[in-house]
Design an enzyme around this catalytic site. Structure first.
Site, short mmCIF file in Angstrom:
data_model
loop_
_atom_site.label_atom_id
_atom_site.label_comp_id
_atom_site.label_asym_id
_atom_site.label_seq_id
_atom_site.Cartn_x
_atom_site.Cartn_y
_atom_site.Cartn_z
N HIS A 122 -11.20 -3.98 9.88
CA HIS A 122 -11.78 -3.89 8.54
C HIS A 122 -13.04 -3.04 8.52
CE1 HIS A 122 -9.05 -7.06 7.28
NE2 HIS A 122 -9.55 -7.08 6.07
N GLU A 167 0.81 -1.22 0.00
CA GLU A 167 0.00 0.00 0.00
C GLU A 167 0.84 1.27 0.00
OE1 GLU A 167 -0.66 -2.68 1.83
OE2 GLU A 167 -2.65 -3.29 1.15
C1 LIG Z 1 -2.42 -4.65 4.36
C2 LIG Z 1 -3.45 -5.44 3.67
N1 LIG Z 1 -3.62 -5.30 2.35
C3 LIG Z 1 -4.55 -6.02 1.70
C4 LIG Z 1 -5.35 -6.90 2.37
C5 LIG Z 1 -6.43 -7.69 1.65
N2 LIG Z 1 -6.01 -9.09 1.54
C6 LIG Z 1 -6.40 -10.01 2.43
S1 LIG Z 1 -5.72 -11.50 2.13
C7 LIG Z 1 -4.90 -10.92 0.77
C8 LIG Z 1 -4.04 -11.84 -0.03
C9 LIG Z 1 -3.01 -12.46 0.82
O1 LIG Z 1 -2.31 -13.42 0.09
P1 LIG Z 1 -1.32 -14.37 0.86
O2 LIG Z 1 -0.47 -13.56 1.75
O3 LIG Z 1 -0.64 -15.21 -0.15
O4 LIG Z 1 -2.26 -15.25 1.80
P2 LIG Z 1 -3.36 -16.32 1.35
O5 LIG Z 1 -4.65 -15.58 1.29
O6 LIG Z 1 -2.95 -16.92 0.08
O7 LIG Z 1 -3.37 -17.29 2.48
C10 LIG Z 1 -5.16 -9.58 0.59
C11 LIG Z 1 -4.61 -8.76 -0.50
C12 LIG Z 1 -5.15 -7.00 3.77
N3 LIG Z 1 -5.91 -7.80 4.51
N4 LIG Z 1 -4.19 -6.28 4.38
#
Ligand SMILES: Cc1ncc(C[n+]2csc(CCOP(=O)(O)OP(=O)(O)O)c2C)c(N)n1
Ligand SMILES: Cc1ncc(C[n+]2csc(CCOP(=O)(O)OP(=O)(O)O)c2C)c(N)n1
Ligand SMILES: [Mg+2]
Ligand SMILES: [Mg+2]
Lengths: 324, 334, 324, 334
Positions: A129, A60
């Site tokens: 959130h 971000e």
């Molecule tokens: C700082 C932040 N940015 C964006 C999000 C939205 N978000 C939640 S899970 C996710 C993807 C995460 O991917 P990964 O770290 O590979 O975990 P996975 O969901 O595959 O377990 C995103 C972008 C968030 N929760 N926090």
């Protein structure tokens, strides 16, 4: 006139802005291929291509910093920060960089960029959130802050924000996305900073913005049944906010309530109340009441969150409390 | 993907690592997570669990395999996809379901829900709604472990998508610089929400760790025995050496990013590798009688159902009781 | 009684807290070997060693996040963020994590940590090194915010902040560091949340905190010469702030001015004014006036910054304006 | 420390890179920065420049050498130690001194001062008071260069201490992922304020860049010809390939972190390597007559003095004029 949802009005504003100005770009997480977590950017990738609708990694602060560089480079980036709670990660780019460059560089360049994000409770998304943090940005000289409440305004103010040469934080309330309504045919970009009288009245002024405007309208309905005529002012822009409109209304009604979903303490309402306690003091016939969330993180549980959210009923009670 | 020498030697000698639990035990723990999450999915669909939930189906091997080497005084910080971590670390099914259903006697009194579930009494420092948010918390917890003396350690779990966040890099640097006993565990499921992580991250964690001079180990996360053996070695190493290590597991996210995600964007049509099926087939191979296994499964299902039923009857919290715990009272410290 | 500077009082508080509680740790950039950019932590490394006075790399978000983990792990970390402007990089750790964990985990653990930082202008440090952002933190349930104005308070409140089981943002004004004064022998930890009547008076209440208290005192002096008796309230803690003390004073004086160095709009003063415009409405004999910085980034140039900074003169004028 | 093939070949053939300016010209530019900063130091000591100033004495070779390959439409984002970058990129001495002295006709109308000096007309996007703050801005500027077409590029300068900040890592990843024409230039002076960077950063930029798959080049920053030749090649490569590269220069911070820093903490008692002396010796070697060089130096000194004198006479800005530019008026865009 078309029957749409709030989210569609935003989508259409982005679409029309991109069509009319090739400098408008979108950047954000999962906004292109996936069309956005709340489907707000759906279809724009196909229409404008991957050079203008850009999926970004989860970073971000870099996204926000890039927007500054793009703006200095002649583009009009519109970035999406998925939840307002994640704006915590963008504060350096927005506050130390975007907000200050025009001033700090002696007016050499504008920084035309928009940060779209969404705030608010109602979806049981929990403490990280659901936050409404607009007061932070309103406190920062150089930033503008917009929170629309209707479909027309979502469209008109987003177009206005994109047209504005300054960094604008444009805040959508997540609970409004599915709201159905009508988008007027003649709606166009609205310059930022003008409030809207959502309902005219003569006995009390209720100032609000965003989703809470709908609670204010419901409160006004109820008050009408009790013979109290409430004027509802939808600020639309909280920085700059339309002081003249609020003062004019107060001069008519002599009573003031300010309502928002954000935590009451140190919220946007504090500034409006404080200002009116100065410049509107002579008009006041009773205490200025505020309605906002209690001083706690947004709780998760269903009943907890319902009890946490400020309501029309609380606005009605606040209106009664202005009548000492 | 390096492999510890110890593990290789042990495998050669005994076929498996004697320090890790029996496969049947690991399997049972995975089944517990799977069954609990199945119920979560159903309860979510029925509207009994509100909010957003991210299920870890397909990733149970990592949770169970890694946690098999941890003690209660070891700490973990988790992610938005934290159910498996929480249950494997020792959060009870009652606290779990009651929390997800927002009840007063939930692990967090119904204030956090799925994305923030925590049980500090078993060293589970919380799921986290912020991608990367738990990493620095674990780092601080690891520093606490070091300063306290003893041989405790901290673990942070994170997804492959989180590698794009600056905080992960800041933390790797500090961990190595300050020699903090922390294990970075990446669950690489190939997805970051609706985007393949290959479109989001340009480096491999293996090369990154090498740049930082942090020992890196990787393995197939769908084989719980492999995970457990490797984790046992690496955890041991972190305990002894009092410095960081990185573990990466290839896993499959079987369900959507969150419940309700139709996964229409998903092009990887090959059937997912399911750690439960892998383990189950191996149990069969080793001659564990099917009825024994089925009895265990049935017992777990009953236990989960009991917890769900009890959670349904649990009371809702009141706003007043929540309001009373925004700040800790002065006596809480010391 | 010892003659010291403001910075020394803070140093002594850290020293005494570390001596009395082995769980107190310091983390920050250049705080150990170099003793801090403003020399506040000088000597503590030698006294307590590198395990308790920890130099950190330039990674503010990680430092703040680590403090959360240390606090959960039974320690009482006191981190230093060199300039308040750099707090922009710590917002996730402080707001989404530190502030919420006690609540969000159902009261399982306290998060006893202190973030020391410094704010304010007067050193021509420019737009990114002078901001007063305390209003942001005051808006976040779960955080406490302290801004001392005297040596005794710098000591007592910092001890109080370290003793407090909650995350506390402790803000020093950089212009106060060299201020000479007396540190009382009997000064001890003060619980947070109690205001101090810096000067008693009967005609008008001036509420302030931090460096601006000294301007308020100067204004009171001048007003005394004009026959106006001003009561000066030093809030000391802006979250929670001592509503009862302000209301009690207002009930006596019936006139209110709130002054701080931060930008006036959406600043801490807004909440105080708004609250008094509600619960103190009946006591008010005139408009509530606020004195704060104008709505612009803190400018660099010498004359610019002087003109930008709120002064005693403005407070005097504000007092006059309450008398309608 | 890789060296481009082209540079080596050219050096073998011609002794020096024909595309870069004559050494005497590079030297003159370095002298300009040095003389300007000498005046800054004196004006600061005399109270004529307020605030904090961070001089770049010892690092002029990097500013001059890198900027020799840039065009006005290439953009740079700088750091708190940005005087050299700004002057080398084309900010005039008048705008510079007037800004540092807080005058109305300074480059930024006296509102920013040393730490924020900028001149967008020559592609200088600002010094920056936030460590790492300019990196993502340059990244966005680089994306703008790419989207506009043409062969422009963006550069971000940063110090070795900045490597600890997450934003640098986020930006490296995005630069490579999105193939952004940006050159990351690290001025490695071994110090991060009062701490040796070896106590702050556990990796080398070379290894880090390798993990990201970004081409890395390093050289001695105190030899302006080496810098200029290497930069010419790498800038060229970024222009053509439309993707990122990393350049790292070993430099010496001759003065304190900021003016007023006594540097008592400094243990490296070896005399600093001064790029001006290096170049000057080489000019002597090449037979450039000393009087010619001294005439150039004298001319620069006179020019600096003239700018300082003029700055002294410049008017102070008013708060009203500053207040009028907090927001850009609607007509500023498009
Ligand atoms: C700082 C932040 N940015 C964006 C999000 C939205 N978000 C939640 S899970 C996710 C993807 C995460 O991917 P990964 O770290 O590979 O975990 P996975 O969901 O595959 O377990 C995103 C972008 C968030 N929760 N926090
Ligand atoms: C975000 C942030 N943290 C801390 C500082 C304080 N600070 C200014 S310069 C500096 C050291 C930077 O070291 P390096 O990047 O190597 O640059 P150098 O000073 O050596 O040129 C620090 C810590 C800052 N300006 N911004
Ligand atoms: Mg993933
Ligand atoms: Mg350095």
């Amino acid at each position: 006139m078309s029957d749409l949802r709030f989210a569609h009005a935003i989508n259409r504003a982005l679409d029309d802005a991109m069509a009319s100005d090739p400098g408008v770009l979108l950047l954000g997480e999962d906004i292109a291929n996936a069309g956005g977590t709340f489907a707000v950017t759906r279809g724009l990738l196909d229409k404008y291509g991957a050079d203008r609708v850009i999926d970004m990694p989860i970073a971000e602060n870099a996204i926000a910093g890039m927007a500054v560089g793009l703006a200095l480079g002649g583009f009009k980036p519109v970035i999406e920060i998925m939840f307002m709670d994640f704006m915590t990660l963008t504060m350096d780019a927005l506050v130390n960089q975007a907000a200050k460059l025009h001033f700090m560089f002696g007016g050499q360049s504008a920084v035309p960029m928009v940060v779209r994000t969404q705030h608010g409770g109602g979806l049981n998304a929990g403490p990280q959130h659901s936050q409404c943090l607009e007061a932070w940005f309103a406190h920062i000289p150089g930033l503008k802050v917009v929170v629309p409440s209707t479909l027309d305004d979502a469209y008109a103010l987003l177009r206005g924000a994109i047209d504005d040469p300054n960094p604008v934080v444009f805040i959508e309330n997540k609970a409004l996305y599915p709201m159905k309504g009508v988008l007027s045919d003649d709606v166009t970009a609205t310059p930022l900073g003008k409030a809207r009288i959502a309902r005219a009245g003569s006995d009390v002024t209720i100032v609000s913005y965003g989703a809470m405007v709908h609670q204010a309208m419901a409160a006004a309905d109820q008050l009408a049944g009790e013979g109290v005529s409430a004027e509802v002012i939808d600020l639309r822009t909280v920085q700059p906010w339309d002081e003249a409109a609020v003062l004019a209304s107060l001069a008519k009604t002599h009573r003031l309530v300010v309502a928002h979903e954000a935590v009451e303490a140190f919220g946007v309402g504090a500034e409006i109340a404080a200002r009116m306690a100065q410049i509107g003091f002579d008009e006041l016939d009773g205490p200025i009441m505020r309605v906002g969330a209690p001083f706690m993180p947004v709780p998760f549980g269903r009943g907890l969150e319902v009890d946490y959210m400020p309501t029309a009923r609380q606005i009605v009670e606040a209106v009664r409390a202005t009548d000492v | 993907m390096a492999e510890t020498k110890g593990a290789a030697a042990r495998r050669a000698a005994h076929g498996r690592n004697a320090r890790t639990p029996e496969l049947i035990e690991l399997y049972a723990r995975m089944v517990t997570i799977r069954e609990a999450e199945k119920s979560c999915g159903a309860l979510f669909a029925a509207g009994e669990i509100p909010g957003f939930i991210h299920l870890s189906d397909g990733q149970e091997g990592v949770s169970v395999g890694v946690m098999a080497s941890l003690r209660a005084d070891d700490t973990i910080a988790s992610t938005h996809r934290g159910h498996g971590h929480a249950l494997a670390k020792g959060l009870g099914l009652d606290g779990f379901f009651r929390e997800l259903m927002g009840k007063a006697d939930g692990a967090c009194k119904g204030r956090g829900g799925s994305m923030y579930v925590a049980d500090l009494s078993v060293g589970m420092l919380g799921a986290n709604g912020i991608v990367g948010g738990g990493v620095a918390i674990a780092l601080g917890s690891g520093l606490a472990q070091k300063l306290r003396g003893g041989d405790g350690l901290a673990i942070c779990f994170f997804g492959d998508g989180a590698l794009a966040e600056g905080i992960v890099h800041e933390s790797l640097n500090i961990a190595q610089l300050k020699r903090i006993p922390i294990l970075f565990v990446c669950e690489n499921n190939g997805w970051s929400e609706f985007s393949p992580t290959s479109t989001q991250v340009t480096f491999t964690l293996e090369k990154l760790a090498a740049a930082y001079g942090i020992p890196y180990f990787g393995a197939d996360g769908s084989d719980v025995e492999t995970v457990a053996e490797l984790a046992a070695d690496v955890v041991d190493r972190v305990r002894r050496e009092r410095g960081p290590a990185v573990l990466e597991f290839a896993t499959t996210r079987i369900r959507g990013h969150y419940e309700g995600d139709s996964q229409r964007y998903r092009k990887d049509k090959a059937p997912p590798v399911d750690p439960l099926l892998v383990a189950r087939a191996r149990l069969d191979e080793r001659g564990i009688p099917a009825p024994d296994i089925e009895a265990i499964e049935a017992g777990i299902r009953a236990e989960v159902q009991r917890a769900v039923d009890a959670a349904r009857l649990s009371p809702d919290p009141t706003l007043e009781s929540a309001a009373a715990e925004v700040y800790a009272p002065a006596e809480t410290t010391a």
